[in-house]
Scaffold this motif. Structure first.
Motif, PDB file in Angstrom:
ATOM      1  N   LEU A 194       0.828  -1.195   0.000  1.00  0.00           N
ATOM      2  CA  LEU A 194       0.000   0.000   0.000  1.00  0.00           C
ATOM      3  C   LEU A 194       0.868   1.253   0.000  1.00  0.00           C
ATOM      4  O   LEU A 194       1.960   1.284   0.558  1.00  0.00           O
ATOM      5  CB  LEU A 194      -0.941  -0.015   1.204  1.00  0.00           C
ATOM      6  CG  LEU A 194      -1.915  -1.195   1.259  1.00  0.00           C
ATOM      7  CD1 LEU A 194      -2.908  -1.020   2.401  1.00  0.00           C
ATOM      8  CD2 LEU A 194      -2.661  -1.362  -0.062  1.00  0.00           C
ATOM      9  N   SER A 195       0.352   2.308  -0.610  1.00  0.00           N
ATOM     10  CA  SER A 195       1.139   3.493  -0.921  1.00  0.00           C
ATOM     11  C   SER A 195       1.219   4.488   0.241  1.00  0.00           C
ATOM     12  O   SER A 195       0.196   5.018   0.689  1.00  0.00           O
ATOM     13  CB  SER A 195       0.536   4.199  -2.140  1.00  0.00           C
ATOM     14  OG  SER A 195       1.137   5.455  -2.348  1.00  0.00           O
ATOM     15  N   THR A 196       2.440   4.771   0.669  1.00  0.00           N
ATOM     16  CA  THR A 196       2.672   5.846   1.639  1.00  0.00           C
ATOM     17  C   THR A 196       2.347   7.190   1.008  1.00  0.00           C
ATOM     18  O   THR A 196       1.771   8.076   1.646  1.00  0.00           O
ATOM     19  CB  THR A 196       4.133   5.838   2.109  1.00  0.00           C
ATOM     20  OG1 THR A 196       4.431   4.601   2.754  1.00  0.00           O
ATOM     21  CG2 THR A 196       4.412   6.985   3.075  1.00  0.00           C
ATOM     22  N   GLU A 197       2.685   7.337  -0.261  1.00  0.00           N
ATOM     23  CA  GLU A 197       2.482   8.606  -0.957  1.00  0.00           C
ATOM     24  C   GLU A 197       1.008   8.976  -1.042  1.00  0.00           C
ATOM     25  O   GLU A 197       0.647  10.155  -0.954  1.00  0.00           O
ATOM     26  CB  GLU A 197       3.082   8.540  -2.364  1.00  0.00           C
ATOM     27  CG  GLU A 197       3.261   9.878  -3.043  1.00  0.00           C
ATOM     28  CD  GLU A 197       4.335  10.740  -2.403  1.00  0.00           C
ATOM     29  OE1 GLU A 197       4.221  11.979  -2.464  1.00  0.00           O
ATOM     30  OE2 GLU A 197       5.290  10.176  -1.839  1.00  0.00           O
ATOM     31  N   ASP A 198       0.143   7.991  -1.210  1.00  0.00           N
ATOM     32  CA  ASP A 198      -1.304   8.246  -1.255  1.00  0.00           C
ATOM     33  C   ASP A 198      -1.771   8.894   0.048  1.00  0.00           C
ATOM     34  O   ASP A 198      -2.603   9.810   0.052  1.00  0.00           O
ATOM     35  CB  ASP A 198      -2.045   6.930  -1.493  1.00  0.00           C
ATOM     36  CG  ASP A 198      -3.511   7.139  -1.874  1.00  0.00           C
ATOM     37  OD1 ASP A 198      -3.871   8.259  -2.277  1.00  0.00           O
ATOM     38  OD2 ASP A 198      -4.287   6.171  -1.764  1.00  0.00           O
ATOM     39  N   LEU A 199      -1.222   8.452   1.164  1.00  0.00           N
ATOM     40  CA  LEU A 199      -1.571   9.024   2.466  1.00  0.00           C
ATOM     41  C   LEU A 199      -0.988  10.420   2.638  1.00  0.00           C
ATOM     42  O   LEU A 199      -1.659  11.338   3.122  1.00  0.00           O
ATOM     43  CB  LEU A 199      -1.070   8.109   3.582  1.00  0.00           C
ATOM     44  CG  LEU A 199      -1.727   6.730   3.658  1.00  0.00           C
ATOM     45  CD1 LEU A 199      -0.935   5.797   4.566  1.00  0.00           C
ATOM     46  CD2 LEU A 199      -3.166   6.857   4.148  1.00  0.00           C
ATOM     47  N   GLN A 218      -8.669   5.437   9.560  1.00  0.00           N
ATOM     48  CA  GLN A 218     -10.000   5.882   9.133  1.00  0.00           C
ATOM     49  C   GLN A 218     -10.046   6.071   7.615  1.00  0.00           C
ATOM     50  O   GLN A 218     -11.012   5.686   6.949  1.00  0.00           O
ATOM     51  CB  GLN A 218     -10.369   7.179   9.851  1.00  0.00           C
ATOM     52  CG  GLN A 218     -10.581   7.003  11.342  1.00  0.00           C
ATOM     53  CD  GLN A 218     -10.790   8.321  12.059  1.00  0.00           C
ATOM     54  OE1 GLN A 218     -10.709   9.392  11.457  1.00  0.00           O
ATOM     55  NE2 GLN A 218     -11.061   8.258  13.348  1.00  0.00           N
ATOM     56  N   PHE A 219      -9.004   6.690   7.049  1.00  0.00           N
ATOM     57  CA  PHE A 219      -8.910   6.899   5.606  1.00  0.00           C
ATOM     58  C   PHE A 219      -8.915   5.562   4.880  1.00  0.00           C
ATOM     59  O   PHE A 219      -9.581   5.393   3.842  1.00  0.00           O
ATOM     60  CB  PHE A 219      -7.630   7.673   5.299  1.00  0.00           C
ATOM     61  CG  PHE A 219      -7.415   7.983   3.847  1.00  0.00           C
ATOM     62  CD1 PHE A 219      -8.037   9.067   3.248  1.00  0.00           C
ATOM     63  CD2 PHE A 219      -6.563   7.203   3.071  1.00  0.00           C
ATOM     64  CE1 PHE A 219      -7.837   9.369   1.899  1.00  0.00           C
ATOM     65  CE2 PHE A 219      -6.346   7.496   1.733  1.00  0.00           C
ATOM     66  CZ  PHE A 219      -6.986   8.581   1.151  1.00  0.00           C
ATOM     67  N   TRP A 220      -8.192   4.602   5.403  1.00  0.00           N
ATOM     68  CA  TRP A 220      -8.111   3.266   4.818  1.00  0.00           C
ATOM     69  C   TRP A 220      -9.491   2.617   4.759  1.00  0.00           C
ATOM     70  O   TRP A 220      -9.857   1.985   3.767  1.00  0.00           O
ATOM     71  CB  TRP A 220      -7.142   2.433   5.654  1.00  0.00           C
ATOM     72  CG  TRP A 220      -7.053   0.974   5.339  1.00  0.00           C
ATOM     73  CD1 TRP A 220      -6.690   0.401   4.152  1.00  0.00           C
ATOM     74  CD2 TRP A 220      -7.292  -0.104   6.253  1.00  0.00           C
ATOM     75  NE1 TRP A 220      -6.686  -0.972   4.265  1.00  0.00           N
ATOM     76  CE2 TRP A 220      -7.047  -1.309   5.550  1.00  0.00           C
ATOM     77  CE3 TRP A 220      -7.653  -0.175   7.584  1.00  0.00           C
ATOM     78  CZ2 TRP A 220      -7.180  -2.559   6.145  1.00  0.00           C
ATOM     79  CZ3 TRP A 220      -7.778  -1.423   8.182  1.00  0.00           C
ATOM     80  CH2 TRP A 220      -7.547  -2.598   7.464  1.00  0.00           C
ATOM     81  N   GLY A 254     -10.021   4.145   1.217  1.00  0.00           N
ATOM     82  CA  GLY A 254      -9.111   3.169   0.648  1.00  0.00           C
ATOM     83  C   GLY A 254      -7.738   3.745   0.344  1.00  0.00           C
ATOM     84  O   GLY A 254      -7.558   4.960   0.259  1.00  0.00           O
ATOM     85  N   ILE A 255      -6.763   2.859   0.188  1.00  0.00           N
ATOM     86  CA  ILE A 255      -5.383   3.250  -0.137  1.00  0.00           C
ATOM     87  C   ILE A 255      -4.962   2.499  -1.388  1.00  0.00           C
ATOM     88  O   ILE A 255      -5.161   1.277  -1.483  1.00  0.00           O
ATOM     89  CB  ILE A 255      -4.413   2.915   1.021  1.00  0.00           C
ATOM     90  CG1 ILE A 255      -4.881   3.569   2.331  1.00  0.00           C
ATOM     91  CG2 ILE A 255      -2.992   3.364   0.683  1.00  0.00           C
ATOM     92  CD1 ILE A 255      -4.062   3.153   3.553  1.00  0.00           C
ATOM     93  N   ALA A 311      -9.903   2.317  -9.201  1.00  0.00           N
ATOM     94  CA  ALA A 311     -10.043   0.860  -9.235  1.00  0.00           C
ATOM     95  C   ALA A 311      -8.995   0.160  -8.380  1.00  0.00           C
ATOM     96  O   ALA A 311      -9.197  -0.991  -7.966  1.00  0.00           O
ATOM     97  CB  ALA A 311      -9.957   0.369 -10.678  1.00  0.00           C
ATOM     98  N   ASP A 312      -7.896   0.843  -8.106  1.00  0.00           N
ATOM     99  CA  ASP A 312      -6.803   0.211  -7.357  1.00  0.00           C
ATOM    100  C   ASP A 312      -6.948   0.376  -5.848  1.00  0.00           C
ATOM    101  O   ASP A 312      -6.118  -0.123  -5.096  1.00  0.00           O
ATOM    102  CB  ASP A 312      -5.463   0.800  -7.820  1.00  0.00           C
ATOM    103  CG  ASP A 312      -4.279   0.026  -7.262  1.00  0.00           C
ATOM    104  OD1 ASP A 312      -4.254  -1.212  -7.396  1.00  0.00           O
ATOM    105  OD2 ASP A 312      -3.380   0.660  -6.671  1.00  0.00           O
ATOM    106  N   LYS A 313      -7.958   1.052  -5.392  1.00  0.00           N
ATOM    107  CA  LYS A 313      -8.113   1.297  -3.959  1.00  0.00           C
ATOM    108  C   LYS A 313      -8.299  -0.023  -3.185  1.00  0.00           C
ATOM    109  O   LYS A 313      -9.085  -0.880  -3.573  1.00  0.00           O
ATOM    110  CB  LYS A 313      -9.322   2.198  -3.700  1.00  0.00           C
ATOM    111  CG  LYS A 313      -9.084   3.680  -4.010  1.00  0.00           C
ATOM    112  CD  LYS A 313      -8.225   4.337  -2.928  1.00  0.00           C
ATOM    113  CE  LYS A 313      -8.143   5.841  -3.101  1.00  0.00           C
ATOM    114  NZ  LYS A 313      -7.420   6.490  -1.994  1.00  0.00           N
TER     115      LYS A 313
END
Length: 378
Positions: free
Chosen positions: A136-141, A165-167, A171-172, A215-217
């Motif tokens: 899972l992407s750190t950058e997305d967070l 909560q975001f996850w 989604g990430i 779609a990748d979440k």
């Protein structure tokens, strides 16, 4: 007059003791090393020590009250706990995914995002029996979770609870480490080198990735804390995988080299988010007999492999050393608890609390995703 000077001296000492000094004594790691008959670990001045000092000096992490539910394992049904455990040894199908999860946040103060993303990646693989190996992407967070960050720039700190909560809610996406074209949103040069998270564009930044951002979440269904209890934490790890912990950081930790860490000297300089992956015990170097052993956790940081033992360290287990056992979090993709688990709901949660949201949203979201996946398969 004499009494006045004594009063002033005591006052100065009191004020100084309540403030982080951030001025490491030039030889204090030498002090630890030359007195190793009293301590279980050795220190040394590594390449990252001064960088870490500078980072803690600038840090502005928020201290948010955790209102997640507490998950407990029934004591009468606990499995046998081995004397030593490392997550590599249990989930062989995920070893490649685990190894690809080496953590290095670079110049960005990103442990609040990188460590949760790492343990959720591990658990995604574990729960899927090795079928899903995406990291899972750190950058997305850092870039796309404004409620997670404490400043506009994600590299200036964030809130771990909001990551979970975001996850669950948004989604990430997937994303590998810096300088590797893996996943939808790999760790960026902007974060790793320039200490500034990228802008959120709701798209995959990896041009070679064949799936859209939406779609990748990857979504979760449960987020919770664990009791301040060594046995409970061990059962959680051996059953479901690594966990996130927040610990107090003192100056001497930055100079850890090897051995089993416990705080010896130096000021409190902040807190850090770390990953507990296992435990064991070693013969004590300060004990009087060969039977004297010291229990420890195996802990991974996001400081890169030039610090400690390739980015990891051992810390005394079972005494809540540096608070490492008092704020432990985890999450799962499935909303269903094992038969030997239960939630301890704390008294009178707020209607808008994360504790209530996490328990309500999880099963609903799981059902929705199951329906969507069945439609796609058809």
């Amino acid at each position: 007059m004499k009494n006045l000077w004594i009063t002033l001296f005591v006052t100065v000492l009191t004020v100084q003791s309540s403030v982080a000094v951030f001025n490491p004594p030039e030889d204090f790691w030498g002090h630890v090393k030359h007195n190793d008959k009293y301590y279980e670990w050795e220190s040394g001045k590594g390449k990252t020590s001064e960088k870490l000092y500078d980072r803690f000096r600038k840090r502005k992490h928020a201290d948010k009250q955790d209102d997640f539910p507490v998950l407990k394992h029934k004591l009468e049904s606990l499995p046998d706990i081995p004397k030593s455990f490392h997550y590599f040894g249990k989930w062989a199908a995920c070893i490649d995914a685990f190894i690809n999860g080496n953590l290095n946040e670079g110049s960005c103060d990103a442990s609040w995002a990188m460590i949760p993303a790492s343990i959720l990646s591990d658990r995604l693989c574990i729960e899927s029996n090795g079928n899903i190996t995406s990291r899972l992407s750190t950058e997305d967070l850092l870039a796309c979770c404004p409620e997670c960050v404490t400043q506009r720039n994600g590299c200036d700190g964030g809130i771990v609870q909001n990551v979970f909560q975001f996850w669950m809610m948004q989604g990430i996406v997937s994303g590998g480490p810096y300088n590797k074209s893996e996943g939808c949103m790999p760790y960026s040069k902007s974060s790793f080198v320039d200490q500034k998270s990228s802008e959120c564009e709701i798209r995959c930044t990896n041009p070679n990735f064949g799936t859209s951002y939406i779609a990748d979440k990857h979504f979760g269904s449960l987020s919770y804390t664990l009791p301040n209890d060594e046995l409970q934490i061990q059962v959680e790890i051996i059953t479901h995988g690594p966990v996130v912990a927040e610990m107090t950081v003192y100056e001497d930790l930055l100079y850890y080299s090897s051995g089993i860490y416990e705080h010896v000297v130096g000021e409190k300089i902040g807190t850090e988010v770390v990953k507990i992956i296992g435990w064991s015990s070693d013969e004590s170097v300060t004990g009087k007999s060969d039977d004297d052993r010291v229990n420890y956790w195996i802990v991974v940081t996001s400081w890169g492999d030039e610090w400690g033992v390739k980015g990891s360290f051992k810390i005394v287990r079972g005494t809540n050393q540096c608070g490492i056992e008092s704020k432990v979090r985890a999450g799962r993709t499935s909303p269903w608890l094992d038969k030997d688990e239960y939630f301890e709901i704390r008294a009178r949660p707020s209607p808008r609390s994360a504790e209530r949201r996490s328990l309500l949203v999880a099963p609903i979201w799981f059902i929705i995703m199951s329906v969507i996946n069945s439609v796609v398969l058809i």
